[in-house]
Design an enzyme around this catalytic site. Structure first.
Site, PDB file in Angstrom:
ATOM      1  N   HIS A 264       2.250   1.505  40.693  1.00 25.87           N
ATOM      2  CA  HIS A 264       3.711   1.394  39.981  1.00 25.87           C
ATOM      3  C   HIS A 264       4.606   1.178  41.254  1.00 25.87           C
ATOM      4  O   HIS A 264       4.272   1.432  42.245  1.00 25.87           O
ATOM      5  CB  HIS A 264       3.892   2.805  39.598  1.00 25.87           C
ATOM      6  CG  HIS A 264       5.133   2.823  38.921  1.00 25.87           C
ATOM      7  ND1 HIS A 264       6.544   2.947  39.468  1.00 25.87           N
ATOM      8  CD2 HIS A 264       5.874   2.710  37.638  1.00 25.87           C
ATOM      9  CE1 HIS A 264       7.297   2.893  38.338  1.00 25.87           C
ATOM     10  NE2 HIS A 264       6.979   2.667  37.386  1.00 25.87           N
TER      11      HIS A 264
ATOM     12  N   GLU B 113       6.141  -5.175  35.661  1.00 28.89           N
ATOM     13  CA  GLU B 113       7.616  -4.271  35.908  1.00 28.89           C
ATOM     14  C   GLU B 113       8.363  -5.001  36.831  1.00 28.89           C
ATOM     15  O   GLU B 113       8.183  -4.572  38.221  1.00 28.89           O
ATOM     16  CB  GLU B 113       7.378  -2.783  36.085  1.00 28.89           C
ATOM     17  CG  GLU B 113       6.464  -2.297  34.949  1.00 28.89           C
ATOM     18  CD  GLU B 113       6.634  -0.911  35.022  1.00 28.89           C
ATOM     19  OE1 GLU B 113       7.180  -0.371  34.063  1.00 28.89           O
ATOM     20  OE2 GLU B 113       6.400  -0.181  35.975  1.00 28.89           O
TER      21      GLU B 113
ATOM     22  N   SER C 191      13.300  -0.625  31.914  1.00 28.75           N
ATOM     23  CA  SER C 191      14.555  -0.257  30.991  1.00 28.75           C
ATOM     24  C   SER C 191      14.307  -0.555  29.575  1.00 28.75           C
ATOM     25  O   SER C 191      15.366  -1.033  28.853  1.00 28.75           O
ATOM     26  CB  SER C 191      15.503  -0.985  31.396  1.00 28.75           C
ATOM     27  OG  SER C 191      16.074  -0.564  32.846  1.00 28.75           O
TER      28      SER C 191
ATOM     29  N   LYS D 169       6.732  10.086  34.869  1.00 29.28           N
ATOM     30  CA  LYS D 169       7.143  10.509  36.231  1.00 29.28           C
ATOM     31  C   LYS D 169       7.010  11.825  36.642  1.00 29.28           C
ATOM     32  O   LYS D 169       5.968  12.440  36.321  1.00 29.28           O
ATOM     33  CB  LYS D 169       8.411   9.780  36.651  1.00 29.28           C
ATOM     34  CG  LYS D 169       8.682   8.070  36.096  1.00 29.28           C
ATOM     35  CD  LYS D 169       9.669   7.395  36.567  1.00 29.28           C
ATOM     36  CE  LYS D 169       9.657   5.832  35.993  1.00 29.28           C
ATOM     37  NZ  LYS D 169      10.541   4.872  36.435  1.00 29.28           N
TER      38      LYS D 169
ATOM     39  N   ASN E  45       5.482   6.487  30.715  1.00 28.02           N
ATOM     40  CA  ASN E  45       5.632   6.952  31.942  1.00 28.02           C
ATOM     41  C   ASN E  45       6.622   8.069  32.178  1.00 28.02           C
ATOM     42  O   ASN E  45       7.720   7.836  32.460  1.00 28.02           O
ATOM     43  CB  ASN E  45       5.800   5.759  33.021  1.00 28.02           C
ATOM     44  CG  ASN E  45       5.640   6.176  34.560  1.00 28.02           C
ATOM     45  OD1 ASN E  45       5.241   7.309  34.812  1.00 28.02           O
ATOM     46  ND2 ASN E  45       6.177   5.487  35.316  1.00 28.02           N
TER      47      ASN E  45
ATOM     48  N   GLY F 175      14.554   1.589  35.746  1.00 26.67           N
ATOM     49  CA  GLY F 175      15.342   2.670  36.041  1.00 26.67           C
ATOM     50  C   GLY F 175      16.690   2.276  36.227  1.00 26.67           C
ATOM     51  O   GLY F 175      17.511   2.965  36.523  1.00 26.67           O
TER      52      GLY F 175
ATOM     53  N   GLU G 135       7.218   2.189  42.293  1.00 24.04           N
ATOM     54  CA  GLU G 135       7.622   3.727  43.008  1.00 24.04           C
ATOM     55  C   GLU G 135       6.581   3.925  44.195  1.00 24.04           C
ATOM     56  O   GLU G 135       6.795   4.419  45.036  1.00 24.04           O
ATOM     57  CB  GLU G 135       7.958   4.558  41.998  1.00 24.04           C
ATOM     58  CG  GLU G 135       9.221   4.257  41.403  1.00 24.04           C
ATOM     59  CD  GLU G 135       9.493   4.934  40.042  1.00 24.04           C
ATOM     60  OE1 GLU G 135       8.817   5.964  39.783  1.00 24.04           O
ATOM     61  OE2 GLU G 135      10.338   4.420  39.414  1.00 24.04           O
TER      62      GLU G 135
END
Ligand code: PGA
Length: 253
Positions: free
Chosen positions: A96, A166, A212, A11, A9, A172, A98
């Site tokens: 996702h 996730e 991570s 991003k 990913n 992150g 985010e």
């Protein structure tokens, strides 16, 4: 060797020229991947065209990170699922964390995206995961099964899709879920999938772990039976770490 899907990913990183350089290098150095190892790059939408030019005809697949739930329309700035299909985009992330937390995407909106993507022939990858507050309040199982059930609520369930677990607290942050925590959550999701789809389809639906994932923690996660792949953010941006992750578990064959 179990089938395993390694997904990057990217991003909002990498320009078209950076994507081309990276992907050409990656393809040249992954010629010997066995057929049961699949690799997908979720690139920025603006890189999809050049990604297609590089990856078409190789064994590496590509995907988008987001799209609108309508096939087309007056939605300034959004990506059309129909255009994703035309660009031969095989996959698209949906929900996702985010997107959920920074762009306010709700389960109801995500269910529509799952439906539209599967209608146009792009395989959705539904992302689910609990926050730290959810985990500390023992709500993990409830939150992720609810996100799963809602995400699948509108789509034709005979169409293929994948799932990514996730945990939000691991994305992150450098804090990875332990292999046992990840396996437990994947088992909960597999059980819910069985209720919704029946055991056969639940068993063959890949559930990826993300949060991570790095070369130094990937091997133990790979060994867990219900982890069928990785969704990798930060470590997918460097060619050497992405190459190592794409080959996870292969050395011990
Ligand atoms: P990370 O991101 O690997 O940098 O934690 C994972 C993701 O956001 O999909």
């Amino acid at each position: 060797m179990k089938p395993f899907l390694v997904a990057a990913n990217w991003k909002m990183y990498k320009s078209p020229s950076e994507a081309v350089d990276f992907l050409k290098n990656f393809v040249a150095r992954t010629q010997d991947l066995p057929p049961e190892r699949k690799v997908v790059f979720f690139v920025p939408a603006i890189d999809l065209w050049v990604t297609q030019q590089v990856l078409r005809g190789t064994q590496i697949e590509w995907g988008a990170q987001n799209c609108h739930y309508e096939k087309q329309g007056a939605f300034t700035g959004e990506n059309s699922p129909a255009v994703l299909a035309e660009l031969l985009t095989g996959h698209c992330l949906v929900g996702h964390s985010e997107r959920r937390s920074l762009f306010g995407e709700t389960d109801a909106v995500l269910a529509k995206k799952m439906k539209t993507l599967s209608e146009v022939g792009v395989q959705p990858m539904l992302c689910v995961g609990e926050t730290l507050a959810d985990r500390e309040a023992n709500r993990t199982d409830q939150v992720i099964t609810e996100q799963l059930a809602q995400g699948l609520s509108l789509m034709d369930l005979t169409k293929p899709f994948t799932l990514a677990y996730e945990p939000v607290w691991a994305i992150g942050t450098g804090k990875v879920a332990s292999p046992e925590q990840a396996e437990d959550a994947h088992l909960v999701l597999r059980k819910k999938l069985s209720e919704i789809l029946g055991t056969v389809k639940a068993t063959s639906t890949p559930i990826l772990y993300g949060g991570s994932v790095k070369p130094d923690n990937a091997e133990l996660l790979f060994q867990k039976p219900n982890i069928n792949g990785f969704l990798i953010g930060g470590a997918s941006l460097q060619i050497e770490s992405m190459l190592t992750l794409a080959a996870v578990g292969l050395a011990s064959r």
